[in-house]
Design a protein around this motif. Structure first.
Motif, PDB file in Angstrom:
ATOM      1  N   ALA A   1      14.526   1.330  -5.121  1.00  0.00           N
ATOM      2  CA  ALA A   1      13.878   1.906  -6.306  1.00  0.00           C
ATOM      3  C   ALA A   1      13.220   0.817  -7.150  1.00  0.00           C
ATOM      4  O   ALA A   1      12.118   1.010  -7.679  1.00  0.00           O
ATOM      5  CB  ALA A   1      14.900   2.684  -7.128  1.00  0.00           C
ATOM      6  N   ARG A   2      13.899  -0.317  -7.272  1.00  0.00           N
ATOM      7  CA  ARG A   2      13.320  -1.418  -8.055  1.00  0.00           C
ATOM      8  C   ARG A   2      12.028  -1.934  -7.418  1.00  0.00           C
ATOM      9  O   ARG A   2      11.042  -2.190  -8.118  1.00  0.00           O
ATOM     10  CB  ARG A   2      14.340  -2.561  -8.157  1.00  0.00           C
ATOM     11  CG  ARG A   2      13.898  -3.723  -9.048  1.00  0.00           C
ATOM     12  CD  ARG A   2      14.825  -4.905  -8.919  1.00  0.00           C
ATOM     13  NE  ARG A   2      14.810  -5.442  -7.559  1.00  0.00           N
ATOM     14  CZ  ARG A   2      13.855  -6.259  -7.104  1.00  0.00           C
ATOM     15  NH1 ARG A   2      12.842  -6.605  -7.872  1.00  0.00           N
ATOM     16  NH2 ARG A   2      13.914  -6.707  -5.861  1.00  0.00           N
ATOM     17  N   ARG A   3      12.043  -2.050  -6.082  1.00  0.00           N
ATOM     18  CA  ARG A   3      10.842  -2.520  -5.404  1.00  0.00           C
ATOM     19  C   ARG A   3       9.694  -1.533  -5.577  1.00  0.00           C
ATOM     20  O   ARG A   3       8.551  -1.921  -5.830  1.00  0.00           O
ATOM     21  CB  ARG A   3      11.140  -2.744  -3.923  1.00  0.00           C
ATOM     22  CG  ARG A   3      12.129  -3.889  -3.663  1.00  0.00           C
ATOM     23  CD  ARG A   3      12.615  -3.892  -2.228  1.00  0.00           C
ATOM     24  NE  ARG A   3      11.563  -4.267  -1.290  1.00  0.00           N
ATOM     25  CZ  ARG A   3      11.718  -4.217   0.037  1.00  0.00           C
ATOM     26  NH1 ARG A   3      12.854  -3.799   0.560  1.00  0.00           N
ATOM     27  NH2 ARG A   3      10.731  -4.575   0.826  1.00  0.00           N
TER      28      ARG A   3
ATOM     29  N   THR B   1       4.546   0.242  -7.791  1.00  0.00           N
ATOM     30  CA  THR B   1       3.814   1.283  -8.519  1.00  0.00           C
ATOM     31  C   THR B   1       3.124   0.713  -9.751  1.00  0.00           C
ATOM     32  O   THR B   1       1.999   1.106 -10.088  1.00  0.00           O
ATOM     33  CB  THR B   1       4.770   2.415  -8.921  1.00  0.00           C
ATOM     34  OG1 THR B   1       5.404   2.941  -7.749  1.00  0.00           O
ATOM     35  CG2 THR B   1       4.024   3.534  -9.625  1.00  0.00           C
ATOM     36  N   GLN B   2       3.780  -0.232 -10.426  1.00  0.00           N
ATOM     37  CA  GLN B   2       3.190  -0.826 -11.627  1.00  0.00           C
ATOM     38  C   GLN B   2       1.925  -1.612 -11.306  1.00  0.00           C
ATOM     39  O   GLN B   2       1.063  -1.787 -12.176  1.00  0.00           O
ATOM     40  CB  GLN B   2       4.210  -1.724 -12.320  1.00  0.00           C
ATOM     41  CG  GLN B   2       5.339  -0.967 -12.987  1.00  0.00           C
ATOM     42  CD  GLN B   2       6.396  -1.905 -13.544  1.00  0.00           C
ATOM     43  OE1 GLN B   2       6.241  -3.126 -13.549  1.00  0.00           O
ATOM     44  NE2 GLN B   2       7.496  -1.324 -14.026  1.00  0.00           N
ATOM     45  N   ARG B   3       1.791  -2.078 -10.081  1.00  0.00           N
ATOM     46  CA  ARG B   3       0.605  -2.849  -9.700  1.00  0.00           C
ATOM     47  C   ARG B   3      -0.562  -1.954  -9.296  1.00  0.00           C
ATOM     48  O   ARG B   3      -1.663  -2.449  -9.096  1.00  0.00           O
ATOM     49  CB  ARG B   3       0.953  -3.798  -8.557  1.00  0.00           C
ATOM     50  CG  ARG B   3       1.955  -4.879  -8.940  1.00  0.00           C
ATOM     51  CD  ARG B   3       2.182  -5.861  -7.803  1.00  0.00           C
ATOM     52  NE  ARG B   3       0.965  -6.546  -7.435  1.00  0.00           N
ATOM     53  CZ  ARG B   3       0.860  -7.384  -6.401  1.00  0.00           C
ATOM     54  NH1 ARG B   3       1.916  -7.615  -5.639  1.00  0.00           N
ATOM     55  NH2 ARG B   3      -0.279  -7.975  -6.117  1.00  0.00           N
TER      56      ARG B   3
ATOM     57  N   VAL C   1       0.865  -1.172   0.000  1.00  0.00           N
ATOM     58  CA  VAL C   1       0.000   0.000   0.000  1.00  0.00           C
ATOM     59  C   VAL C   1       0.906   1.229   0.000  1.00  0.00           C
ATOM     60  O   VAL C   1       1.715   1.402   0.917  1.00  0.00           O
ATOM     61  CB  VAL C   1      -0.931   0.002   1.232  1.00  0.00           C
ATOM     62  CG1 VAL C   1      -1.805   1.246   1.240  1.00  0.00           C
ATOM     63  CG2 VAL C   1      -1.779  -1.262   1.261  1.00  0.00           C
ATOM     64  N   LEU C   2       0.805   2.050  -1.028  1.00  0.00           N
ATOM     65  CA  LEU C   2       1.663   3.231  -1.158  1.00  0.00           C
ATOM     66  C   LEU C   2       0.947   4.452  -0.588  1.00  0.00           C
ATOM     67  O   LEU C   2      -0.236   4.681  -0.867  1.00  0.00           O
ATOM     68  CB  LEU C   2       2.023   3.468  -2.622  1.00  0.00           C
ATOM     69  CG  LEU C   2       2.777   2.333  -3.332  1.00  0.00           C
ATOM     70  CD1 LEU C   2       3.272   2.788  -4.692  1.00  0.00           C
ATOM     71  CD2 LEU C   2       3.933   1.815  -2.489  1.00  0.00           C
ATOM     72  N   VAL C   3       1.694   5.228   0.196  1.00  0.00           N
ATOM     73  CA  VAL C   3       1.126   6.402   0.880  1.00  0.00           C
ATOM     74  C   VAL C   3       1.980   7.618   0.539  1.00  0.00           C
ATOM     75  O   VAL C   3       3.192   7.630   0.818  1.00  0.00           O
ATOM     76  CB  VAL C   3       1.086   6.192   2.405  1.00  0.00           C
ATOM     77  CG1 VAL C   3       0.453   7.407   3.090  1.00  0.00           C
ATOM     78  CG2 VAL C   3       0.328   4.916   2.751  1.00  0.00           C
ATOM     79  N   PRO C   4       1.392   8.685  -0.068  1.00  0.00           N
ATOM     80  CA  PRO C   4       2.163   9.906  -0.341  1.00  0.00           C
ATOM     81  C   PRO C   4       2.390  10.698   0.943  1.00  0.00           C
ATOM     82  O   PRO C   4       1.488  10.836   1.777  1.00  0.00           O
ATOM     83  CB  PRO C   4       1.264  10.668  -1.317  1.00  0.00           C
ATOM     84  CG  PRO C   4      -0.117  10.170  -1.048  1.00  0.00           C
ATOM     85  CD  PRO C   4       0.019   8.745  -0.598  1.00  0.00           C
ATOM     86  N   LEU C   5       3.595  11.206   1.117  1.00  0.00           N
ATOM     87  CA  LEU C   5       3.970  11.962   2.303  1.00  0.00           C
ATOM     88  C   LEU C   5       4.394  13.368   1.886  1.00  0.00           C
ATOM     89  O   LEU C   5       5.347  13.536   1.116  1.00  0.00           O
ATOM     90  CB  LEU C   5       5.119  11.260   3.045  1.00  0.00           C
ATOM     91  CG  LEU C   5       5.752  12.013   4.219  1.00  0.00           C
ATOM     92  CD1 LEU C   5       4.751  12.175   5.359  1.00  0.00           C
ATOM     93  CD2 LEU C   5       7.010  11.296   4.705  1.00  0.00           C
ATOM     94  N   SER C   6       3.695  14.393   2.391  1.00  0.00           N
ATOM     95  CA  SER C   6       4.083  15.787   2.162  1.00  0.00           C
ATOM     96  C   SER C   6       5.042  16.210   3.271  1.00  0.00           C
ATOM     97  O   SER C   6       4.712  16.097   4.464  1.00  0.00           O
ATOM     98  CB  SER C   6       2.851  16.694   2.158  1.00  0.00           C
ATOM     99  OG  SER C   6       1.999  16.368   1.079  1.00  0.00           O
TER     100      SER C   6
END
Length: 686
Positions: free
Chosen positions: A170-172, A177-179, A116-121
């Motif tokens: 970066a590879r991970r 991200t591609q998923r 689960v990707l979470v953007p951080l400001s």
């Protein structure tokens, strides 16, 4: 109405249990140690103003986690962040989930590793190179199809402002991200009716759909387990989903993720209220809801399993054991009572073998293994055991030795008939034919009790001809009387068993290469010498215990010390220019707008080999494929291949052969398991 009330009640109870589980996880941390889904917080790429965090989740086999909207049951992840002053996080971004139906309840789940990707400001004015600690208290529900366990973890990571991520990190992140579902640039529209929700999604007609499914973010807006209808009208994809029993009204937008194919590609969309056209060309959804196929009623499935087992008696894969059946049938003429006892014993052996193989298959799949029907022949040591058994039977039929205990070659004993049934089923069941394919495919999706009933029905079908002879006097009267001819017939019937042993040697070579073949041939020669010594002692009137134990010891040591197989190089002698199968290759091929032929086979599948000689490896098929520009993808299931197993399961196939034709419009069509010579050329000419 009662089933609907029951479903709603179960749904409410599941959510209450989930909420209670999260409460207990917070109040009593000792009860919620993460033991089934491992969690990790990973800091990703960072600029001076923002960064990306990933919560990596790794479920154990047979366990799963949930999407943001878990569906009818389950609970989404709860996150409590502890951030540096001035920093903030955005909405978590989930990969495209899978569908899982348990007892009629639809779940949106992840059964393998996901992130689960979470953007951080970042706080304004922070200098590059500054290290910022980030912590999060995460709570989630880990489930199997039987139980759920609330889990929690405190995760920490450190963000370096403006620093480039290491190559491995970066590879991970690139893979994660591609998923993620790609954002749909053009807004969609939706209309809410009395009974359904309809959406119009701008999607070019050139985009191939394979197993589409729409995951709605809003809770309880639609009936998750209901069939979803897809149709195309030009560059619009029209979706109709039945509404939930108690659906909220007045929604201004509908957020959703559209899964495009079984490989997990998808798009994220936001729909606004507006006009939704009607009509359109229906889209063949294939395995739209993985794990929730439309299955026939159980009585029809039982009948299909019975018919499939009956047809196995005339399939090529059963021929090597016809010698054993023939001897048993001939002995059945001795007396009516004896014939019936032997028939029942034979049937019991067949049914027990089918139940045993079926139960083992279900246990392995419940444990997370990607296996299918005939999985036993994907293991080299099982093939070696079958080779030793075929070699021993050949030696016995030739009179080299006699079994010292009641067995399948002893004259007319019930134990012998039972053992014959065990062997018949074990050798016959790797094949799948008409009727049997749908029944065995359903058995992998049904609860345990009806699944085992299907395996038992398959065994009864295999044993039915023998039972008919045993219990119908008119049929037994047509059998020849026992006599000296049986000795000659027994020697003749050693030939197919010897050919079976030779075929198993070839399979060992295909599984493990030349070194494995040499090892097995040496083992067979030693075993044959010990059996000859055993026979010599028997003919002298001695008990010959030592040679028997020596043969058993050689076999045991040989199997347990067998070197690790190494697969031989891929066979390039095919007339058909076929590429190796993968979900990615299939998706790419279907997007090309050309016909695609998916060819699932295995070296141990005799039906596959017959089809290849009769219909596939033909000059006219090759010319027809070249003329039509057909892309051929060949899946070799000789060894275990989880990706091929998933493809088979998604199409309700328990094993090979499986042939699927995709037309120029991308719609799949499952072809018969027994191919006629001109069928593929006709498909290419359409």
């Amino acid at each position: 109405m009662e089933s609907r009330r029951y479903s709603v009640l179960v749904t409410v109870l599941c959510h209450l249990l989930g909420v209670l589980g999260v409460f207990l996880a917070t109040a009593v941390p000792a009860l919620a140690a993460p033991t089934h889904i491992a969690a990790e917080l990973v800091a990703g790429p960072s600029s001076p103003t923002e960064a990306t965090l990933a919560i990596r989740m790794t479920p154990e086999p047979s366990w799963h986690g949930y999407w943001a909207n878990p569906g009818d049951a389950g609970l989404g992840m709860q996150l409590d962040w502890e951030l540096p002053q001035g920093a903030s996080v955005g909405e978590p971004r989930y990969p495209v989930p899978r569908t899982l139906v348990v007892q009629g309840l639809m779940n949106h789940v992840y059964e393998s590793e996901y992130a689960v990707l979470v953007p951080l400001s970042l706080p304004p004015g922070v200098s590059p190179g500054t290290r910022l600690p980030v912590r999060v208290r995460a709570q989630w529900l880990a489930c199997t199809e039987q139980i759920c366990v609330p889990e929690r973890a405190e995760l920490a990571a450190e963000v370096t402002v403006g620093a480039r991520a290491e190559a491995e990190v970066a590879r991970r992140f690139d893979g994660w991200t591609q998923r993620l579902p790609a954002p749909l640039g053009t807004p969609a529209t939706f209309a809410v009716g009395d009974k359904d929700l309809r959406l119009a999604i701008p999607l070019p007609a050139s985009v191939v759909l394979d197993a589409p499914h729409l995951f709605v973010v809003q809770d309880k807006l639609v009936d998750y387990a209901a069939p979803q209808l897809f149709s195309r009208k030009g560059d619009l994809l029209l979706v109709t989903i039945p509404r939930a029993a108690v659906a909220p009204r007045g929604a201004e937008t509908v957020e959703a993720v559209l899964r495009l194919d079984s490989a997990g590609n998808g798009i994220a969309l936001s729909a606004k209220a507006g006009q939704v056209p009607t009509g359109g060309v229906p889209v063949a959804t294939g395995a739209a809801n993985e794990g929730t196929p439309e299955l026939p009623a159980l009585p029809w499935l039982l009948l299909a399993a019975l018919a499939g087992g009956l047809l196995l008696n005339v399939m090529p894969c059963v021929f090597p054991i016809l010698s054993l059946k023939a001897l048993s049938l001939a002995r059945a003429g001795e007396s009516e009572a004896h014939a019936r006892i032997e028939g029942l014993a034979y049937a019991a052996g067949v049914i027990v073998a089918c139940l045993g193989l079926g139960a083992l298959l279900l246990v392995l799949r419940a444990g997370g293994e990607q296996v299918g029907w005939a999985f036993q022949l994907q293991e080299a040591w099982v093939v070696v055991l079958l080779f030793a058994l075929a070699l021993s039977i050949t030696a016995n039929l030739l009179g080299i030795f006699e079994f010292a205990v009641p067995g399948f070659a002893s004259e007319g004993s019930p134990q012998g008939a039972f053992a014959t049934g065990l062997l018949a089923a074990f050798v016959a069941t790797p094949c799948t034919g008409p009727f049997m394919a749908s029944a065995m495919g359903a058995a992998l999706l049904l609860p345990v009790a009806p699944a085992l009933a299907l395996f038992a029905a398959l065994g009864l079908g295999i044993a039915l001809p023998f039972l008919a002879v045993a219990f119908v006097p008119a049929l037994r009267a047509r059998l020849p009387r026992p006599g000296k001819w049986m000795v000659t017939f027994r020697r003749i019937m050693a030939v197919p068993m010897a050919l079976t042993a030779a075929a198993l040697c070839w399979l060992v070579w295909r599984l493990g290469g030349a070194s494995s073949l040499a090892y097995v041939v040496a083992l067979g020669a030693l075993l044959l010498a010990l059996l000859a010594l055993l026979g010599r002692e028997q003919r002298r009137g001695k008990r010959a215990i030592m040679p028997a134990f020596a043969a058993l010891a050689v076999l045991t040591i040989g199997v347990t010390t067998m070197p690790e197989p190494r697969a031989p190089a891929q066979d390039a002698s095919s007339l058909i220019d076929a590429a190796p199968f993968s979900a990615e290759a299939l998706t790419k091929a279907r997007r090309s707008g050309r016909p695609v032929f998916v060819w699932m086979t295995a070296d141990w599948c005799l039906t596959c080999k017959v089809n290849e000689q009769v219909a596939i490896e033909r000059e006219d098929t090759r010319r027809a494929f070249e003329k039509a520009g057909v892309t051929v993808l060949r899946g070799d299931w000789t060894r275990r291949d989880p990706e091929i197993t998933r493809y088979l399961t998604a199409r309700h196939a328990a094993g090979v052969p499986l042939y699927v034709w995709y037309g120029r419009d991308g719609a799949p069509e499952i072809l018969p398991q027994v191919l006629t010579p001109a069928l593929l050329a006709q498909m290419a000419a359409r």
